[in-house]
Design an enzyme around this catalytic site. Structure first.
Site, PDB file in Angstrom:
ATOM      1  N   TYR A 189      23.416  -8.318  35.622  1.00 62.85           N
ATOM      2  CA  TYR A 189      23.664  -9.765  35.564  1.00 62.85           C
ATOM      3  C   TYR A 189      25.146 -10.079  35.754  1.00 62.85           C
ATOM      4  O   TYR A 189      25.509 -10.948  36.561  1.00 62.85           O
ATOM      5  CB  TYR A 189      23.170 -10.310  34.226  1.00 62.85           C
ATOM      6  CG  TYR A 189      23.365 -11.794  34.057  1.00 62.85           C
ATOM      7  CD1 TYR A 189      22.632 -12.702  34.809  1.00 62.85           C
ATOM      8  CD2 TYR A 189      24.272 -12.293  33.120  1.00 62.85           C
ATOM      9  CE1 TYR A 189      22.797 -14.071  34.649  1.00 62.85           C
ATOM     10  CE2 TYR A 189      24.442 -13.656  32.949  1.00 62.85           C
ATOM     11  CZ  TYR A 189      23.706 -14.542  33.712  1.00 62.85           C
ATOM     12  OH  TYR A 189      23.872 -15.888  33.559  1.00 62.85           O
ATOM     13  N   SER A 200      28.507 -17.781  35.974  1.00 59.22           N
ATOM     14  CA  SER A 200      28.357 -17.645  34.526  1.00 59.22           C
ATOM     15  C   SER A 200      29.654 -17.102  33.943  1.00 59.22           C
ATOM     16  O   SER A 200      30.434 -16.443  34.654  1.00 59.22           O
ATOM     17  CB  SER A 200      27.213 -16.679  34.193  1.00 59.22           C
ATOM     18  OG  SER A 200      27.213 -16.310  32.824  1.00 59.22           O
TER      19      SER A 200
END
Length: 255
Positions: free
Chosen positions: A159, A146
């Site tokens: 995350y 990501s």
């Protein structure tokens, strides 16, 4: 062989492919000729995705497994190897479970589940893929990271850490496995509208993202799937250890 059939005959497994980026990647790989294993925890999602691929003329089979465990991902890869006629060529580590929490609110069970699916599952997936890939032919592994690995969002300590870790895993695995003719790369998507990201999106936030993106729009699952398919195919045959940023330019923009 045309570009549209550049994956003809190759056997792929895509984790977390019941919806979103994974499902679109399964569709695009099947359209390029791959025999695609669709993995998800929910059987109804798997069945729907497989049926959709077959209706479009592609080859697909379902793999219902919990890929957050070592046994689960090894079983999933073995199933793909068997259902693919005794070969295994491509693994896409796409499965994730995501929650955003501010530092004081980070809960142990939340972090444990995120790590199991998004970090440990990637390592176990690589391990399983290496065992299943042909010693001479090798194969390809694509990990879905990501832009959070490069540019953090609010409340994303866990995350962002996991996605940064995936980039590190990718580079280390590429260095170790190159001698076995196994290429390992990652993609780093920006915020992509999917079923799974709805809880973290709203119109105002999306508008801000569009305003700061040089290409002037949010990315789509089709955009990300095309990047994954590129890394899985022969056109990227000399590419390994890379993290392909798919974000419309937002990560490195000053807009």
């Amino acid at each position: 062989m045309t570009m549209q059939q550049d994956l003809a005959g190759r056997v792929a497994l895509i984790t977390g492919a019941g919806n979103g980026i994974g499902r679109e990647t399964a569709h695009q790989m099947a359209a390029r000729g791959a025999i695609v294993g669709v993995n998800d925890l929910k059987e109804e999602f798997v069945e729907a995705a497989v049926a959709s691929i077959r209706a479009a003329g592609g080859q697909a089979f379902g793999v219902v497994q919990n890929v957050s465990t070592r046994d689960g991902i090894h079983a999933a890869v073995q199933s793909a190897h068997e259902q693919g006629g005794g070969r295994f060529d491509i693994l896409v580590n796409n499965a994730a479970w995501v929650r955003y929490q501010a530092v004081p609110e980070i809960a142990e069970d939340t972090m444990d589940r995120m790590l199991a699916v998004g970090f440990k599952g990637v390592i176990w997936g690589i391990q399983a893929a290496v065992a299943a890939m042909d010693a001479e032919r090798g194969g390809v592994i694509v990990n879905v990271a990501s832009t959070a690995a490069l540019r953090s969002a609010p409340n994303s300590v866990v995350y962002s850490g996991i996605k940064s870790g995936i980039v590190g895993i990718t580079r280390a695995a590429a260095a170790e496995l190159g001698a076995q003719n196994i290429r390992v790369n990652a993609v780093c998507p920006s915020a992509i509208p999917t079923e799974g990201t709805q809880r973290n999106r709203n119109a105002e936030r999306d508008a801000r993202r569009v305003a700061t993106t040089p290409l002037g729009r949010l990315g789509t699952v089709e955009d990300i799937a095309r990047g994954i398919c590129f890394l899985a195919g022969d056109e990227s045959g000399f590419v390994t250890g890379q993290a392909l940023v798919l974000d419309g330019g937002v990560t490195f923009s000053n807009l």
